[in-house]
Design a protein around this motif. Structure first.
Motif, mmCIF file in Angstrom:
data_model
loop_
_atom_site.group_PDB
_atom_site.id
_atom_site.type_symbol
_atom_site.label_atom_id
_atom_site.label_comp_id
_atom_site.label_asym_id
_atom_site.label_seq_id
_atom_site.Cartn_x
_atom_site.Cartn_y
_atom_site.Cartn_z
ATOM 1 N N ILE A 1 -40.850 48.475 -43.129
ATOM 2 C CA ILE A 1 -40.594 48.729 -44.542
ATOM 3 C C ILE A 1 -41.366 49.983 -44.955
ATOM 4 C CG2 ILE A 1 -40.791 47.854 -46.900
ATOM 5 C CD1 ILE A 1 -38.854 46.236 -45.196
ATOM 6 N N ILE A 2 -40.661 50.954 -45.470
ATOM 7 C CA ILE A 2 -41.283 52.150 -46.037
ATOM 8 C C ILE A 2 -41.219 51.981 -47.555
ATOM 9 C CG2 ILE A 2 -41.184 54.641 -46.293
ATOM 10 C CD1 ILE A 2 -39.890 54.717 -43.505
ATOM 11 N N ASP A 3 -42.369 51.818 -48.170
ATOM 12 C CA ASP A 3 -42.462 51.521 -49.595
ATOM 13 C C ASP A 3 -42.710 52.806 -50.374
ATOM 14 O OD1 ASP A 3 -42.931 50.533 -52.130
ATOM 15 O OD2 ASP A 3 -44.333 48.979 -51.473
ATOM 16 N N TYR A 4 -41.748 53.197 -51.214
ATOM 17 C CA TYR A 4 -41.900 54.387 -52.045
ATOM 18 C C TYR A 4 -42.683 54.092 -53.320
ATOM 19 C CZ TYR A 4 -38.681 57.134 -49.181
ATOM 20 O OH TYR A 4 -38.081 57.825 -48.166
ATOM 21 N N GLY A 5 -43.120 52.863 -53.476
ATOM 22 C CA GLY A 5 -43.977 52.518 -54.603
ATOM 23 C C GLY A 5 -43.223 52.312 -55.901
ATOM 24 N N LYS A 6 -44.001 52.201 -56.933
ATOM 25 C CA LYS A 6 -43.458 51.943 -58.266
ATOM 26 C C LYS A 6 -43.232 53.251 -59.007
ATOM 27 C CE LYS A 6 -45.702 47.458 -58.755
ATOM 28 N NZ LYS A 6 -44.507 46.663 -58.753
ATOM 29 N N LEU A 7 -42.303 53.212 -59.937
ATOM 30 C CA LEU A 7 -42.129 54.327 -60.862
ATOM 31 C C LEU A 7 -43.324 54.341 -61.809
ATOM 32 C CD1 LEU A 7 -38.377 53.714 -61.731
ATOM 33 C CD2 LEU A 7 -39.266 55.745 -60.572
ATOM 34 N N SER A 8 -43.810 55.507 -62.136
ATOM 35 C CA SER A 8 -44.942 55.593 -63.062
ATOM 36 C C SER A 8 -44.445 55.409 -64.499
ATOM 37 C CB SER A 8 -45.638 56.954 -62.932
ATOM 38 O OG SER A 8 -44.805 57.984 -63.453
ATOM 39 N N GLU A 9 -45.354 55.102 -65.392
ATOM 40 C CA GLU A 9 -44.995 54.982 -66.809
ATOM 41 C C GLU A 9 -44.476 56.318 -67.332
ATOM 42 O OE1 GLU A 9 -44.663 52.163 -68.577
ATOM 43 O OE2 GLU A 9 -45.162 51.240 -66.652
#
Length: 172
Positions: free
Chosen positions: A11-19
């Motif tokens: 799994i390559i996690d691109y993370g969360k979108l920032s606020e």
């Protein structure tokens, strides 16, 4: 009977979108947005915001899968016309994809200002700045139908005006 190795992709996690990234869709959950038709009739849209975690899958067993976040804002009208949906995601490593669908018609919105036309527009005597004027992607099956033709939008107020193919329009 044939056997297949189990598929255990990395799994390559691109993370969360920032606020900050999410803020380019300026609508809040349960907010009411009013657009007025050029005849004077107003339609209220109720906003629903949702953040989801999604995966890019491939058809066959892959070495890796992409995990990313998507922000979806749906504007539902109180009168039976088109729904409006904004989506923002980080499914590509170096690019935020930002789009708006009005009914069946898609607009790809600029996440950054590079390469996109910006101008101002006056609506009911008020000036709006940093406005993007975007044409919808034409679908062949709708050539003879009345459809959303152009979208005027900025990152602080959101939708400013929707022009229809028959010359009618909706604006804030």
């Amino acid at each position: 009977m044939s056997s297949c190795d189990p598929c255990n992709p990395k799994i390559i996690d691109y993370g969360k979108l920032s606020e900050e990234e999410k803020s380019c869709i300026p609508y809040e959950n349960d907010q009411i947005i009013s657009l007025t038709h050029n005849s004077g009739f107003s339609i209220n849209f109720t906003c629903k915001r949702e953040t989801t975690t999604e995966f890019l899958y491939c058809d066959e067993c892959c070495d890796y899968q992409i995990k990313y976040e998507r922000e979806i804002v749906t504007l539902t009208p109180d009168y039976p016309i088109f729904n409006i949906e904004f989506s923002l995601d980080n499914a590509q490593d170096t690019l935020i994809e930002y789009a708006c669908n009005i009914g069946y018609f898609a607009y790809y919105l600029p996440y950054t200002d590079t390469g996109y036309y910006q101008d101002s527009i006056q609506i009911n005597g008020e000036m709006y700045y940093n406005v993007y004027g975007l044409k919808s992607y034409d679908y062949d099956y709708a050539q003879d139908s009345i459809r959303p033709d152009s979208l005027f939008i900025n990152k602080t107020e959101g939708i400013l005006k929707i022009s229809m193919s028959n010359g009618e329009y909706y604006e804030i």
